[in-house]
Design an enzyme around this catalytic site. Structure first.
Site, mmCIF file in Angstrom:
data_model
loop_
_atom_site.group_PDB
_atom_site.id
_atom_site.type_symbol
_atom_site.label_atom_id
_atom_site.label_comp_id
_atom_site.label_asym_id
_atom_site.label_seq_id
_atom_site.Cartn_x
_atom_site.Cartn_y
_atom_site.Cartn_z
ATOM 1 N N SER A 8 -1.326 -44.277 41.217
ATOM 2 C CA SER A 8 -1.972 -42.967 41.276
ATOM 3 C C SER A 8 -3.089 -42.855 40.257
ATOM 4 O O SER A 8 -3.206 -43.660 39.336
ATOM 5 C CB SER A 8 -0.951 -41.857 41.005
ATOM 6 O OG SER A 8 -0.575 -41.869 39.635
ATOM 7 N N HIS A 9 -3.861 -41.807 40.420
ATOM 8 C CA HIS A 9 -4.800 -41.390 39.388
ATOM 9 C C HIS A 9 -3.978 -40.707 38.301
ATOM 10 O O HIS A 9 -2.988 -40.041 38.596
ATOM 11 C CB HIS A 9 -5.806 -40.392 39.954
ATOM 12 C CG HIS A 9 -6.678 -40.967 41.018
ATOM 13 N ND1 HIS A 9 -6.303 -40.988 42.343
ATOM 14 C CD2 HIS A 9 -7.898 -41.532 40.944
ATOM 15 C CE1 HIS A 9 -7.264 -41.549 43.050
ATOM 16 N NE2 HIS A 9 -8.249 -41.889 42.226
ATOM 17 N N GLY A 10 -4.367 -40.870 37.060
ATOM 18 C CA GLY A 10 -3.647 -40.212 35.975
ATOM 19 C C GLY A 10 -2.215 -40.701 35.887
ATOM 20 O O GLY A 10 -1.911 -41.848 36.205
ATOM 21 N N ASP A 66 -1.435 -42.110 45.826
ATOM 22 C CA ASP A 66 -1.575 -40.662 45.840
ATOM 23 C C ASP A 66 -2.556 -40.148 46.885
ATOM 24 O O ASP A 66 -2.290 -39.149 47.545
ATOM 25 C CB ASP A 66 -1.938 -40.134 44.442
ATOM 26 C CG ASP A 66 -3.200 -40.754 43.861
ATOM 27 O OD1 ASP A 66 -3.763 -41.687 44.459
ATOM 28 O OD2 ASP A 66 -3.611 -40.298 42.775
ATOM 29 N N PRO A 72 -6.850 -46.178 43.845
ATOM 30 C CA PRO A 72 -5.595 -46.906 44.060
ATOM 31 C C PRO A 72 -5.420 -47.353 45.512
ATOM 32 O O PRO A 72 -4.973 -48.466 45.784
ATOM 33 C CB PRO A 72 -4.519 -45.894 43.659
ATOM 34 C CG PRO A 72 -5.206 -44.988 42.693
ATOM 35 C CD PRO A 72 -6.608 -44.870 43.214
#
Length: 130
Positions: A8-10, A66, A72
């Protein structure tokens, strides 16, 4: 057992796994990748390749990301195009992840379908009488 990579991001991927493990207990053959904004695509691809190799148990790897079209997802798509037993499903949520973790002794294509159905099935709107 089918390996799982959550990307995922973050820090969403990390938080999802921690929450799922609170519900289901510690999980093996699961890797988490938290991609930083602006990271080079080659770096993302290398990290994903390493994560897939770490969780591979001989039955394939399901990569949960995500956002379709995000970094990703794109890095995962690149890896899947290289071959191997990899399925990618976007829109990861807690319903999806807990079902996937509970059913990892099935077949990879079936597990990808379970991910989609449980992820969508976990989305609902509360309808209060008015």
């Amino acid at each position: 057992m089918i390996g799982v990579v959550i990307a995922s991001h973050g820090f969403l991927a990390k938080a999802l796994l921690e929450t799922a493990e609170d519900l289901l207990g510690k999980q093996s053959a699961v890797a988490v990748l938290c991609f930083e904004t602006g990271a080079a695509p080659a770096r993302l691809q290398a990290e994903l390749l390493q994560a897939v190799h770490e969780v591979e148990q001989g039955q394939g790897v399901l990569v949960l990301v995500d956002l379709a079209g995000g970094s990703p997802y794109n890095a995962s798509a690149w890896l899947a195009c290289k071959g191997g037993k990899i399925e990618i499903v976007s829109g990861v949520n807690l319903s999806m992840l807990t079902e996937v973790l509970a059913m990892r002794n099935s077949q990879l294509d079936l597990l990808a379908q379970v991910a989609i159905e449980s992820g969508c099935g976990g989305i609902c709107r509360l309808q209060l009488p008015r």
